[in-house]
Design a protein around this motif. Structure first.
Motif, PDB file in Angstrom:
ATOM      1  N   VAL A 149      16.284   6.729  40.153  1.00 35.77           N
ATOM      2  CA  VAL A 149      16.208   8.062  39.143  1.00 35.77           C
ATOM      3  C   VAL A 149      14.656   8.603  39.568  1.00 35.77           C
ATOM      4  CG1 VAL A 149      15.738   9.099  37.006  1.00 35.77           C
ATOM      5  CG2 VAL A 149      17.469   7.240  37.420  1.00 35.77           C
ATOM      6  N   THR A 150      14.918   9.947  40.119  1.00 33.32           N
ATOM      7  CA  THR A 150      13.539  10.608  40.440  1.00 33.32           C
ATOM      8  C   THR A 150      13.415  11.759  39.512  1.00 33.32           C
ATOM      9  OG1 THR A 150      14.120  10.238  42.860  1.00 33.32           O
ATOM     10  CG2 THR A 150      12.633  11.882  42.369  1.00 33.32           C
ATOM     11  N   LEU A 151      11.995  11.652  39.055  1.00 34.37           N
ATOM     12  CA  LEU A 151      11.574  12.941  37.933  1.00 34.37           C
ATOM     13  C   LEU A 151      10.667  13.729  38.649  1.00 34.37           C
ATOM     14  CD1 LEU A 151      10.909  10.293  35.103  1.00 34.37           C
ATOM     15  CD2 LEU A 151      12.997  11.375  35.746  1.00 34.37           C
ATOM     16  N   ILE A 152      10.783  15.015  38.325  1.00 33.00           N
ATOM     17  CA  ILE A 152       9.714  16.079  38.884  1.00 33.00           C
ATOM     18  C   ILE A 152       8.545  16.223  37.553  1.00 33.00           C
ATOM     19  CG2 ILE A 152       8.911  17.992  39.866  1.00 33.00           C
ATOM     20  CD1 ILE A 152      11.697  17.840  41.293  1.00 33.00           C
ATOM     21  N   LEU A 153       7.570  15.923  37.697  1.00 33.84           N
ATOM     22  CA  LEU A 153       6.506  16.317  36.573  1.00 33.84           C
ATOM     23  C   LEU A 153       5.579  17.445  36.989  1.00 33.84           C
ATOM     24  CD1 LEU A 153       5.236  12.646  35.678  1.00 33.84           C
ATOM     25  CD2 LEU A 153       7.468  14.026  34.869  1.00 33.84           C
ATOM     26  N   ASN A 154       5.388  18.263  36.080  1.00 33.10           N
ATOM     27  CA  ASN A 154       4.382  19.624  36.317  1.00 33.10           C
ATOM     28  C   ASN A 154       3.068  18.924  36.167  1.00 33.10           C
ATOM     29  OD1 ASN A 154       3.798  19.439  33.605  1.00 33.10           O
ATOM     30  ND2 ASN A 154       5.238  21.046  33.036  1.00 33.10           N
ATOM     31  N   PRO A 155       1.998  19.804  36.483  1.00 31.56           N
ATOM     32  CA  PRO A 155       0.474  19.471  36.500  1.00 31.56           C
ATOM     33  C   PRO A 155       0.158  19.058  34.850  1.00 31.56           C
ATOM     34  CG  PRO A 155       0.956  21.237  38.015  1.00 31.56           C
ATOM     35  CD  PRO A 155       2.276  20.995  37.398  1.00 31.56           C
ATOM     36  N   ASP A 156       0.955  19.492  33.963  1.00 35.17           N
ATOM     37  CA  ASP A 156       0.596  19.228  32.643  1.00 35.17           C
ATOM     38  C   ASP A 156       0.931  17.644  32.305  1.00 35.17           C
ATOM     39  OD1 ASP A 156      -0.574  21.404  32.136  1.00 35.17           O
ATOM     40  OD2 ASP A 156       1.269  22.384  31.603  1.00 35.17           O
ATOM     41  N   GLY A 157       1.753  17.051  33.138  1.00 35.81           N
ATOM     42  CA  GLY A 157       2.349  15.764  33.009  1.00 35.81           C
ATOM     43  C   GLY A 157       3.837  15.943  32.114  1.00 35.81           C
ATOM     44  N   GLU A 158       4.540  16.806  32.266  1.00 37.06           N
ATOM     45  CA  GLU A 158       5.641  17.052  31.607  1.00 37.06           C
ATOM     46  C   GLU A 158       6.868  16.896  32.598  1.00 37.06           C
ATOM     47  OE1 GLU A 158       4.582  20.070  28.239  1.00 37.06           O
ATOM     48  OE2 GLU A 158       4.804  20.762  30.231  1.00 37.06           O
ATOM     49  N   VAL A 160      10.100  18.157  34.361  1.00 33.23           N
ATOM     50  CA  VAL A 160      10.946  19.362  34.486  1.00 33.23           C
ATOM     51  C   VAL A 160      12.124  19.544  35.116  1.00 33.23           C
ATOM     52  CG1 VAL A 160       8.688  21.015  34.467  1.00 33.23           C
ATOM     53  CG2 VAL A 160       9.617  19.998  36.538  1.00 33.23           C
ATOM     54  N   ALA A 161      12.379  18.113  35.816  1.00 32.29           N
ATOM     55  CA  ALA A 161      13.449  18.269  36.370  1.00 32.29           C
ATOM     56  C   ALA A 161      13.996  16.346  36.666  1.00 32.29           C
ATOM     57  CB  ALA A 161      13.863  18.851  37.551  1.00 32.29           C
ATOM     58  N   ARG A 162      15.181  16.358  36.842  1.00 31.01           N
ATOM     59  CA  ARG A 162      15.413  14.832  36.996  1.00 31.01           C
ATOM     60  C   ARG A 162      16.821  14.791  37.992  1.00 31.01           C
ATOM     61  NH1 ARG A 162      16.077   9.910  32.958  1.00 31.01           N
ATOM     62  NH2 ARG A 162      14.180  10.903  32.389  1.00 31.01           N
ATOM     63  N   LEU A 163      16.631  13.689  38.905  1.00 34.05           N
ATOM     64  CA  LEU A 163      17.984  13.393  39.819  1.00 34.05           C
ATOM     65  C   LEU A 163      18.406  12.037  39.723  1.00 34.05           C
ATOM     66  CD1 LEU A 163      18.440  15.277  43.209  1.00 34.05           C
ATOM     67  CD2 LEU A 163      19.039  12.729  42.834  1.00 34.05           C
ATOM     68  N   THR A 164      19.327  11.829  39.245  1.00 32.37           N
ATOM     69  CA  THR A 164      19.979  10.393  39.324  1.00 32.37           C
ATOM     70  C   THR A 164      20.880  10.076  40.639  1.00 32.37           C
ATOM     71  OG1 THR A 164      20.073  10.426  36.876  1.00 32.37           O
ATOM     72  CG2 THR A 164      21.413   8.622  38.139  1.00 32.37           C
ATOM     73  N   GLY A 165      20.368   8.918  41.235  1.00 32.40           N
ATOM     74  CA  GLY A 165      21.011   8.722  42.489  1.00 32.40           C
ATOM     75  C   GLY A 165      20.165   8.902  43.703  1.00 32.40           C
ATOM     76  N   ASP A 166      20.516   8.764  44.819  1.00 35.08           N
ATOM     77  CA  ASP A 166      19.709   8.959  45.993  1.00 35.08           C
ATOM     78  C   ASP A 166      19.768  10.237  46.434  1.00 35.08           C
ATOM     79  OD1 ASP A 166      22.182   8.122  46.877  1.00 35.08           O
ATOM     80  OD2 ASP A 166      21.620   7.841  48.851  1.00 35.08           O
ATOM     81  N   ALA A 167      18.868  10.849  47.296  1.00 30.63           N
ATOM     82  CA  ALA A 167      19.037  12.130  47.811  1.00 30.63           C
ATOM     83  C   ALA A 167      18.134  12.163  49.057  1.00 30.63           C
ATOM     84  CB  ALA A 167      18.556  12.978  46.831  1.00 30.63           C
ATOM     85  N   ASN A 168      18.231  13.384  49.973  1.00 25.94           N
ATOM     86  CA  ASN A 168      17.564  13.442  50.958  1.00 25.94           C
ATOM     87  C   ASN A 168      15.977  14.137  50.585  1.00 25.94           C
ATOM     88  OD1 ASN A 168      16.066  14.130  53.389  1.00 25.94           O
ATOM     89  ND2 ASN A 168      17.999  15.326  54.232  1.00 25.94           N
TER      90      ASN A 168
END
Length: 187
Positions: A149-158, A160-168
């Motif tokens: 599971v990969t999460l993208i956090l903004n500079p405020d530490g929140e 903003v998006a999530r990807l489940t599974g592998d990706a390129n």
């Protein structure tokens, strides 16, 4: 009709005044390939507050990375998709890593430190951290139900998006999403 136009004008003004909303809209507009699996949040979400640790058992917290964009990847040594994805995360760190962006990897659950080192050595990754969440405390707080599971956090530490599974993560599709997120926040 007048109310509709005023509502549309107000919504547009709010979106422009709230960079978090503009980030998501710009990133969603360029989604392609593996990034189609990504779930963007209409409003940024709070992240877990549980500590995790360095390879040497020093405490860490996601708040330690506030001030930069962070791609947080939860993985495990026994996870085949993680083995496939990790070299691409390494390439992404090489390409974008710095003061404004970082790839943060966290092995969750029981991952013996020696196996973590072997895993990275076998796949040729030497530029990503060997952080650990051995009791899955942070992973549970973050609703990580499978791996990777990969999460993208903004500079405020929140989140903003999530990807489940592998990706390129080293491909053009991932780069377009990340560039859109980071460019909108800077403008």
């Amino acid at each position: 009709m007048k109310r509709f136009l005023l509502a549309a004008l107000y919504t547009g003004a709010v979106a422009l005044a709230n960079p978090g909303m503009a980030d998501v809209a710009a990133a969603q507009a360029v989604v392609n390939g593996d990034m189609k699996k990504m779930v963007f949040h209409a409003d940024p979400k709070a992240v877990g507050t549980a500590d995790f640790m360095t390879f040497d058992e020093q405490p860490l917290n996601l708040s330690d990375w506030q001030g930069k964009w962070v791609l947080v990847n939860f993985w495990a040594t026994w996870c085949a998709p993680c083995r496939h994805e990790m070299p691409m995360l390494s390439e992404l760190q090489t390409e974008l890593g710095g003061d404004d962006f970082e790839v943060l990897t966290i092995a969750t659950s029981r991952n013996p430190p020696a196996k973590m080192q072997d895993f990275f050595a076998e796949i040729g990754v030497d530029n990503l951290p060997l952080h650990r969440d051995p009791q899955s405390t942070l992973a549970r707080q973050m609703a990580v139900l499978g791996l990777p599971v990969t999460l993208i956090l903004n500079p405020d530490g929140e989140e903003v998006a999530r990807l489940t599974g592998d990706a390129n993560w080293s491909g053009d599709d991932a780069r377009a999403v990340l560039d859109a997120l980071m460019a909108e926040a800077d403008s």
